[in-house]
Write a protein that holds these residues in place. Structure first.
Motif, short mmCIF file in Angstrom:
data_model
loop_
_atom_site.label_atom_id
_atom_site.label_comp_id
_atom_site.label_asym_id
_atom_site.label_seq_id
_atom_site.Cartn_x
_atom_site.Cartn_y
_atom_site.Cartn_z
N LEU A 93 2.96 -1.88 4.48
CA LEU A 93 1.64 -1.45 5.65
C LEU A 93 0.78 -2.31 4.99
N ALA A 94 1.23 -2.89 4.04
CA ALA A 94 -0.29 -4.29 3.69
C ALA A 94 0.45 -5.24 4.90
N ALA A 95 1.36 -4.85 5.17
CA ALA A 95 1.77 -6.97 5.86
C ALA A 95 1.82 -6.52 7.71
N ARG A 96 1.59 -5.42 7.56
CA ARG A 96 1.05 -4.79 9.01
C ARG A 96 0.46 -4.00 8.87
N SER A 97 -0.73 -3.35 8.94
CA SER A 97 -1.64 -3.49 8.89
C SER A 97 -2.22 -2.18 10.14
N GLY A 98 -1.60 -3.02 11.12
CA GLY A 98 -1.53 -2.01 13.06
C GLY A 98 -1.08 -0.84 13.04
N LEU A 99 0.03 -0.89 11.87
CA LEU A 99 1.11 0.62 12.09
C LEU A 99 1.35 1.32 11.29
N ILE A 100 -0.04 1.15 10.13
CA ILE A 100 -1.00 2.16 9.64
C ILE A 100 -0.69 3.66 9.83
N PRO A 101 -1.48 3.44 10.98
CA PRO A 101 -1.93 4.64 11.68
C PRO A 101 -0.54 5.82 12.10
N VAL A 143 5.56 9.85 -0.23
CA VAL A 143 5.14 8.69 0.88
C VAL A 143 3.91 9.28 1.06
N MET A 144 3.55 10.68 1.43
CA MET A 144 2.28 10.83 2.00
C MET A 144 0.69 10.02 1.11
N ILE A 145 0.90 10.33 0.16
CA ILE A 145 0.23 9.25 -1.07
C ILE A 145 0.17 8.10 -0.68
N THR A 146 1.28 7.03 -0.36
CA THR A 146 1.48 5.83 -0.64
C THR A 146 0.50 5.51 0.81
N VAL A 147 1.03 6.08 2.24
CA VAL A 147 0.55 5.87 2.89
C VAL A 147 -1.09 5.73 3.39
N ALA A 148 -1.30 6.89 2.45
CA ALA A 148 -3.17 7.07 2.90
C ALA A 148 -3.70 6.38 1.91
N SER A 149 -3.22 5.83 0.84
CA SER A 149 -3.65 4.59 0.15
C SER A 149 -3.60 3.72 0.84
N ALA A 150 -2.28 2.63 2.01
CA ALA A 150 -2.16 2.08 2.54
C ALA A 150 -3.69 1.88 3.51
N MET A 151 -3.87 3.58 3.82
CA MET A 151 -4.43 3.23 5.37
C MET A 151 -5.85 3.50 4.77
N GLY A 152 -6.10 3.55 4.03
CA GLY A 152 -7.69 3.29 3.12
C GLY A 152 -7.85 2.66 2.62
N GLU A 153 -7.30 1.65 2.29
CA GLU A 153 -7.08 0.12 1.65
C GLU A 153 -7.56 -1.39 2.73
N PHE A 154 -6.35 -1.09 3.65
CA PHE A 154 -6.17 -2.50 4.34
C PHE A 154 -5.95 -1.58 5.81
N SER A 155 -6.33 -0.85 6.27
CA SER A 155 -6.39 -0.41 8.02
C SER A 155 -8.13 -0.79 8.39
N THR A 156 -7.66 -1.21 9.53
CA THR A 156 -9.43 -1.44 10.35
C THR A 156 -10.18 0.16 10.00
N PRO A 157 -11.48 -0.51 9.42
CA PRO A 157 -12.68 1.72 9.37
C PRO A 157 -12.21 1.64 11.30
N ALA A 158 -12.63 3.00 10.53
CA ALA A 158 -12.77 3.58 12.54
C ALA A 158 -13.45 3.62 12.80
N GLY A 159 -14.43 3.18 14.25
CA GLY A 159 -15.75 2.68 13.96
C GLY A 159 -15.94 1.06 14.94
N SER A 160 -14.50 0.59 13.57
CA SER A 160 -15.32 -0.85 14.43
C SER A 160 -14.64 -0.72 15.23
N GLU A 161 -15.98 -2.74 16.04
CA GLU A 161 -16.07 -2.23 17.34
C GLU A 161 -14.74 -3.33 17.63
N SER A 162 -14.35 -4.39 16.92
CA SER A 162 -13.15 -5.57 17.65
C SER A 162 -12.54 -6.14 16.87
#
Length: 225
Positions: A93-101, A143-162
């Protein structure tokens, strides 16, 4: 008359979608932009997918079917394997962070993805996990905890402009961390925990959470190990 073959395959469309998500994020993915990225008619993607929702489900499926399960060779017990499996999922998930959501909001439902899940469960059972209904719940929660952890650490924060704004955000990241650390240490109760040696760590907290769940999960039948 022989039908003319499709210029772009389903795989071509999925590959282009992944590249767009990696470059610009999920919010910027549209079927029209996908057609442009393929150098084709804006309607091209619709020949394989009913819409963006259908495309997203296929991308989630691609993530799970492309997952390489860790080897069970030399693994002493099923809990150790389960922990390593979650580490692998988190790293992918970290390698493909755009896919996390997408992965976070699409359950595993396709036959191919379910076959991967079934193989993982089989390894756990072979290593001594109990044949217990609670095992299914345990794996889903892990799996839920793992995906949530990846989202918190690797996803682009909500509200980021671009995607372009990320460079500026990175420049201020360390300054923000220093400010946050100063604030935390000044608070009366968190300050005491920090003085005792605690500091936030996403990876350490992930490991601790997975371990606590694995060793504290209630089974109707006593686990083999």
């Amino acid at each position: 008359m022989t039908p003319r073959p499709e210029r772009f395959s389903r795989t071509d469309v999925l590959t282009a979608a992944l590249e767009l998500i990696d470059a610009d994020g999920l919010d910027q993915l549209t079927m029209r932009r996908l057609g442009t990225a393929l150098g084709a008619d804006p309607m091209t993607a619709y020949r394989h997918f009913a819409g963006k929702s259908d495309l997203a489900a296929a991308l989630a499926d691609e993530f799970w079917t492309g997952l390489s399960l860790p080897s069970a060779s030399g693994v002493p017990d099923w809990r150790t394997y389960a922990r390593e499996l979650m580490r692998v999922i988190r790293a992918e998930l970290a390698a493909r962070s755009g896919l996390i959501p997408i992965v976070a909001t699409h359950p595993i439902t396709s036959p191919a993805a379910l076959a991967v899940a079934d193989e993982a469960i089989g390894i756990l059972l072979d290593l001594g996990a109990p044949v217990d209904p609670a095992l299914g719940d345990l794996v889903n929660v892990l799996v839920m905890i793992t995906v949530a952890s990846a989202m918190g650490e690797f996803s682009t924060p909500a509200g980021s402009e671009s995607a372009e704004a990320k460079t500026t955000e990175d420049e201020h990241e360390h300054e923000h961390e220093d400010t946050e650390a100063t604030l935390l240490s000044s608070l009366p109760h968190l300050g005491r925990i920090i003085a005792a040696g605690w500091a936030p760590s996403a990876e350490r907290q992930f490991e601790a959470g997975i371990g606590a769940i694995l060793h504290g999960w209630p089974f109707a039948l006593p686990p083999a190990s």
